[in-house]
Write an enzyme that holds these catalytic residues in place. Sequence first.
Site, PDB file in Angstrom:
ATOM      1  CD  GLU A  37      -2.959  -0.795   0.017  1.00  0.00           C
ATOM      2  OE1 GLU A  37      -2.936   0.144  -0.955  1.00  0.00           O
ATOM      3  OE2 GLU A  37      -3.868  -1.764  -0.289  1.00  0.00           O
ATOM      4  CG  HIS A  72      -4.067   0.263   5.566  1.00  0.00           C
ATOM      5  ND1 HIS A  72      -5.422   0.640   5.248  1.00  0.00           N
ATOM      6  CD2 HIS A  72      -3.656  -0.726   4.600  1.00  0.00           C
ATOM      7  CE1 HIS A  72      -5.724  -0.487   4.541  1.00  0.00           C
ATOM      8  NE2 HIS A  72      -4.531  -1.138   4.405  1.00  0.00           N
ATOM      9  CG  HIS A 110      -8.864  -2.865   1.887  1.00  0.00           C
ATOM     10  ND1 HIS A 110      -8.005  -2.318   0.744  1.00  0.00           N
ATOM     11  CD2 HIS A 110      -7.907  -3.126   2.981  1.00  0.00           C
ATOM     12  CE1 HIS A 110      -6.575  -2.373   0.845  1.00  0.00           C
ATOM     13  NE2 HIS A 110      -6.670  -2.916   2.321  1.00  0.00           N
TER      14      HIS A 110
HETATM   15 ZN   LIG Z   1      -4.979  -3.060   3.357  1.00  0.00          ZN
END
Ligand SMILES: [Zn+2]
Length: 181
Positions: free
Chosen positions: A40, A58, A120
Amino acid sequence: MLVTPRRYALGAVEPEDCVRVRLEDGALTESRAGVDPSSETPLHRAVYAASDAGAVVHTHSHFATVMSTLVDEIPPVHYGTIAFGGNVRVARYATFGTDELAASVEEALRGRRAALLANHGAVAIADDVDRAVGLAIELEWLASVAYHATLAGQPRLLDDAELARVAERARTLRYAITEVR
Ligand SMILES: [Zn+2]
Protein backbone atom coordinates in the site's frame (compact mmCIF):
# COMPACT_ATOMS: atom_id res chain seq x y z
CA MET A 1 8.71 8.42 4.06
CA LEU A 2 9.22 5.30 6.14
CA VAL A 3 6.80 2.47 5.48
CA THR A 4 6.38 -1.00 6.95
CA PRO A 5 7.80 -3.91 4.95
CA ARG A 6 5.71 -6.20 2.74
CA ARG A 7 5.10 -9.85 3.75
CA TYR A 8 5.99 -9.26 7.41
CA ALA A 9 3.81 -10.13 10.38
CA LEU A 10 3.22 -6.57 11.58
CA GLY A 11 3.62 -7.54 15.23
CA ALA A 12 7.17 -8.66 14.46
CA VAL A 13 8.28 -5.51 12.60
CA GLU A 14 11.22 -3.69 14.17
CA PRO A 15 12.03 -0.05 13.35
CA GLU A 16 15.05 -1.12 11.28
CA ASP A 17 12.80 -3.31 9.08
CA CYS A 18 10.98 -0.22 7.78
CA VAL A 19 11.71 0.83 4.22
CA ARG A 20 12.61 4.38 3.17
CA VAL A 21 10.79 5.57 0.05
CA ARG A 22 11.07 8.90 -1.76
CA LEU A 23 7.72 10.73 -1.54
CA GLU A 24 8.00 12.36 -4.98
CA ASP A 25 8.29 9.21 -7.10
CA GLY A 26 8.03 6.22 -4.77
CA ALA A 27 11.64 5.21 -5.44
CA LEU A 28 13.29 3.03 -2.83
CA THR A 29 16.08 4.96 -1.12
CA GLU A 30 16.95 2.61 1.71
CA SER A 31 15.98 -0.94 2.62
CA ARG A 32 17.59 -4.11 3.84
CA ALA A 33 18.34 -6.78 1.23
CA GLY A 34 15.19 -8.63 0.20
CA VAL A 35 12.90 -6.27 2.10
CA ASP A 36 10.20 -4.62 -0.03
CA PRO A 37 7.95 -1.70 0.93
CA SER A 38 4.29 -2.31 1.85
CA SER A 39 2.01 -3.05 -1.10
CA GLU A 40 0.00 0.00 0.00
CA THR A 41 2.94 2.36 -0.53
CA PRO A 42 0.99 4.25 -3.28
CA LEU A 43 -1.83 4.87 -0.79
CA HIS A 44 0.53 6.24 1.87
CA ARG A 45 2.31 8.46 -0.67
CA ALA A 46 -0.98 9.87 -2.03
CA VAL A 47 -2.18 10.74 1.46
CA TYR A 48 1.07 12.50 2.41
CA ALA A 49 1.00 14.42 -0.87
CA ALA A 50 -2.58 15.60 -0.37
CA SER A 51 -2.44 16.46 3.34
CA ASP A 52 -0.06 17.70 6.01
CA ALA A 53 -0.31 14.40 7.88
CA GLY A 54 2.88 13.35 9.66
CA ALA A 55 1.77 9.71 9.94
CA VAL A 56 -0.65 7.42 8.11
CA VAL A 57 -1.94 4.23 9.76
CA HIS A 58 -3.72 1.62 7.66
CA THR A 59 -5.47 -1.34 9.29
CA HIS A 60 -7.90 -4.17 8.58
CA SER A 61 -9.39 -3.79 12.05
CA HIS A 62 -12.50 -5.90 12.53
CA PHE A 63 -15.50 -3.57 12.87
CA ALA A 64 -14.10 -0.88 10.61
CA THR A 65 -13.79 -3.55 7.93
CA VAL A 66 -17.31 -4.88 8.65
CA MET A 67 -18.78 -1.36 8.30
CA SER A 68 -16.76 -0.81 5.10
CA THR A 69 -18.89 -3.51 3.45
CA LEU A 70 -22.22 -2.03 4.58
CA VAL A 71 -22.39 1.77 4.37
CA ASP A 72 -21.09 4.83 2.50
CA GLU A 73 -20.19 6.58 5.74
CA ILE A 74 -20.18 5.61 9.41
CA PRO A 75 -23.51 6.88 10.77
CA PRO A 76 -22.93 9.62 13.39
CA VAL A 77 -24.17 7.64 16.37
CA HIS A 78 -21.75 9.28 18.81
CA TYR A 79 -20.27 12.73 19.25
CA GLY A 80 -16.79 11.17 19.12
CA THR A 81 -17.32 11.44 15.36
CA ILE A 82 -15.89 14.97 15.56
CA ALA A 83 -12.44 13.54 16.33
CA PHE A 84 -12.31 12.63 12.64
CA GLY A 85 -13.29 16.08 11.36
CA GLY A 86 -16.81 14.94 10.43
CA ASN A 87 -18.61 11.80 9.32
CA VAL A 88 -16.15 9.13 8.28
CA ARG A 89 -16.59 8.31 4.59
CA VAL A 90 -16.04 4.99 2.86
CA ALA A 91 -13.65 5.22 -0.10
CA ARG A 92 -14.99 3.34 -3.13
CA TYR A 93 -13.52 -0.07 -3.74
CA ALA A 94 -10.42 -0.62 -5.84
CA THR A 95 -7.90 -3.47 -5.85
CA PHE A 96 -5.35 -3.28 -3.03
CA GLY A 97 -2.03 -1.60 -3.78
CA THR A 98 -3.28 0.27 -6.87
CA ASP A 99 -3.09 3.97 -7.72
CA GLU A 100 -6.87 3.81 -8.15
CA LEU A 101 -7.27 2.85 -4.49
CA ALA A 102 -4.83 5.57 -3.47
CA ALA A 103 -6.89 8.19 -5.36
CA SER A 104 -10.14 6.94 -3.89
CA VAL A 105 -8.76 7.10 -0.33
CA GLU A 106 -7.28 10.56 -0.88
CA GLU A 107 -10.72 11.78 -1.97
CA ALA A 108 -12.56 10.18 0.98
CA LEU A 109 -10.05 11.73 3.41
CA ARG A 110 -10.57 15.35 2.27
CA GLY A 111 -11.21 17.40 5.39
CA ARG A 112 -11.16 14.23 7.52
CA ARG A 113 -8.65 12.39 9.68
CA ALA A 114 -9.95 8.92 8.85
CA ALA A 115 -11.70 6.96 6.13
CA LEU A 116 -12.85 3.41 5.56
CA LEU A 117 -11.81 1.54 2.42
CA ALA A 118 -14.77 -0.35 0.94
CA ASN A 119 -14.51 -4.10 1.55
CA HIS A 120 -10.95 -3.65 2.77
CA GLY A 121 -10.22 -1.72 5.98
CA ALA A 122 -9.47 1.69 7.39
CA VAL A 123 -6.97 4.54 7.39
CA ALA A 124 -6.29 7.21 10.02
CA ILE A 125 -3.95 10.20 9.77
CA ALA A 126 -2.44 12.59 12.30
CA ASP A 127 0.62 14.66 13.12
CA ASP A 128 2.58 11.69 14.43
CA VAL A 129 2.42 7.91 14.70
CA ASP A 130 1.12 7.79 18.28
CA ARG A 131 -1.80 10.09 17.46
CA ALA A 132 -2.57 8.25 14.21
CA VAL A 133 -2.62 4.91 16.06
CA GLY A 134 -4.86 6.48 18.72
CA LEU A 135 -7.29 7.65 16.04
CA ALA A 136 -7.25 4.23 14.37
CA ILE A 137 -8.24 2.69 17.71
CA GLU A 138 -10.99 5.31 18.22
CA LEU A 139 -12.21 4.63 14.68
CA GLU A 140 -12.46 0.92 15.40
CA TRP A 141 -14.46 1.73 18.54
CA LEU A 142 -16.84 4.05 16.66
CA ALA A 143 -17.33 1.46 13.92
CA SER A 144 -18.08 -1.17 16.55
CA VAL A 145 -20.65 1.06 18.31
CA ALA A 146 -22.32 1.95 14.99
CA TYR A 147 -22.39 -1.70 13.93
CA HIS A 148 -23.92 -2.97 17.17
CA ALA A 149 -26.42 -0.12 17.46
CA THR A 150 -27.58 -0.72 13.89
CA LEU A 151 -27.82 -4.45 14.54
CA ALA A 152 -29.94 -3.87 17.66
CA GLY A 153 -32.35 -1.37 16.09
CA GLN A 154 -32.47 2.05 14.50
CA PRO A 155 -29.97 4.25 16.31
CA ARG A 156 -30.70 7.95 16.81
CA LEU A 157 -28.20 9.97 14.83
CA LEU A 158 -26.59 13.30 15.68
CA ASP A 159 -27.30 15.97 13.10
CA ASP A 160 -24.77 18.41 11.63
CA ALA A 161 -25.87 21.25 13.93
CA GLU A 162 -25.23 19.15 17.04
CA LEU A 163 -21.86 17.93 15.73
CA ALA A 164 -20.92 21.58 15.12
CA ARG A 165 -21.91 22.41 18.74
CA VAL A 166 -19.80 19.50 20.00
CA ALA A 167 -16.82 20.64 17.94
CA GLU A 168 -17.18 24.17 19.33
CA ARG A 169 -17.41 22.85 22.90
CA ALA A 170 -14.36 20.64 22.38
CA ARG A 171 -12.45 23.70 21.19
CA THR A 172 -13.60 25.71 24.22
CA LEU A 173 -12.53 22.94 26.59
CA ARG A 174 -9.29 22.60 24.65
CA TYR A 175 -9.61 18.96 23.74
CA ALA A 176 -6.76 17.93 21.48
CA ILE A 177 -8.52 18.19 18.16
CA THR A 178 -6.15 19.54 15.56
CA GLU A 179 -6.86 20.39 11.96
CA VAL A 180 -4.88 18.07 9.70
CA ARG A 181 -5.32 20.09 6.51
ZN1 LIG B 1 -4.94 -3.19 3.37
